[in-house]
Write an enzyme that holds these catalytic residues in place. Structure first.
Site, short mmCIF file in Angstrom:
data_model
loop_
_atom_site.label_atom_id
_atom_site.label_comp_id
_atom_site.label_asym_id
_atom_site.label_seq_id
_atom_site.Cartn_x
_atom_site.Cartn_y
_atom_site.Cartn_z
NE ARG A 104 -2.21 -2.16 2.76
CZ ARG A 104 -2.49 -2.70 4.01
NH1 ARG A 104 -3.56 -2.16 4.72
NH2 ARG A 104 -1.84 -3.46 4.65
CD GLU A 147 -1.48 -4.15 14.96
OE1 GLU A 147 -1.36 -3.67 14.15
OE2 GLU A 147 -2.31 -3.91 16.05
P1 AMP Z 1 3.63 -1.67 11.89
O1 AMP Z 1 4.75 -2.27 11.42
O2 AMP Z 1 3.10 -2.23 12.97
O3 AMP Z 1 3.73 -0.17 11.69
O4 AMP Z 1 2.69 -2.06 10.62
C1 AMP Z 1 2.81 -1.49 9.45
C2 AMP Z 1 2.04 -2.22 8.49
O5 AMP Z 1 1.06 -3.25 8.68
C3 AMP Z 1 1.51 -0.94 7.55
O6 AMP Z 1 1.91 -0.94 6.48
C4 AMP Z 1 -0.11 -1.27 7.46
O7 AMP Z 1 -0.45 -1.68 6.05
C5 AMP Z 1 -0.22 -2.55 8.12
N1 AMP Z 1 -1.05 -2.87 9.40
C6 AMP Z 1 -0.71 -2.95 10.66
N2 AMP Z 1 -1.63 -2.65 11.55
C7 AMP Z 1 -2.72 -2.51 10.79
C8 AMP Z 1 -4.03 -2.38 11.23
N3 AMP Z 1 -4.75 -2.17 12.35
N4 AMP Z 1 -4.86 -1.91 10.00
C9 AMP Z 1 -4.51 -1.86 8.79
N5 AMP Z 1 -3.02 -2.25 8.52
C10 AMP Z 1 -2.17 -2.38 9.40
#
Ligand code: AMP
Length: 171
Positions: free
Chosen positions: A59, A96
């Site tokens: 994305r 996550e």
């Molecule tokens: P993070 O590394 O935890 O900051 O997660 C980053 C990536 O995971 C982002 O590029 C988001 O596309 C996806 N992502 C993580 N958590 C979510 C969420 N709750 N909703 C949508 N996309 C998420």
């Protein structure tokens, strides 16, 4: 800004129980919201010396390409393993929900290039912290990490250097 926030849809328990997934496809598919989001983010960087945008699969490519076009730069892709055809540098990172690694072409930048790294959403910050390191490892300087939105309660920005994070929408 409230209108942009409202158009992002919450999907409970996706991709697994307990996660509230922020569905930005509703913002992307609405012409007025998409243009406004890109214009607002690009406006922040007009007049800055930016050499390249970096987009994170998948994305981050959408925001990254739109920003690059607006700012008159190119876009460099950070991709999942095995997708980039030339020699790559790679890095492992935690998500996550799970863990993975990402790759970039080793010759993506000239030394000292100033770049903006673009992604859709800042959650825990694990992905962006890894890409930040990856980009610096191959010689670029990160001007800022730009997100459409940020899940503030996860405090992902604490994993990134002070003053290097900007998100348009705080969720
Ligand atoms: P993070 O590394 O935890 O900051 O997660 C980053 C990536 O995971 C982002 O590029 C988001 O596309 C996806 N992502 C993580 N958590 C979510 C969420 N709750 N909703 C949508 N996309 C998420």
């Amino acid at each position: 800004m409230d209108e942009l926030k409202r158009i992002i849809r919450d999907i409970p328990d996706f991709p697994k129980k307990g996660i509230i997934f922020k569905d930005i496809t509703t913002l992307l598919s609405d012409a007025k919201s998409f243009h406004r989001m890109v214009d607002l983010l690009a406006h922040r960087y007009l007049g800055e010396k930016i050499d390249q945008i970096v987009g994170i699969e998948a994305r981050g490519f959408i925001l990254g390409a739109a920003l690059a076009y607006k700012l008159g730069t190119g876009i460099t892709l950070v991709r999942k393993p095995g997708k980039l055809p030339y020699q790559t540098c790679s890095i492992n990172y935690d998500l996550e929900y799970g863990s993975d690694s990402l790759e970039i072409h080793e010759d993506a930048f000239k030394k000292g290039d100033r770049v903006i790294i673009a992604d859709d959403l800042l959650a825990t910050g694990g992905t962006m912290a890894a890409v930040f390191e990856l980009v610096e490892n191959i010689g670029a300087e990160v001007h800022e990490c730009a997100f459409m939105a940020e899940l503030e309660f996860l405090n992902g920005r604490s994993r990134l250097p002070d003053g290097k994070v900007y998100s348009l929408l705080k969720l």
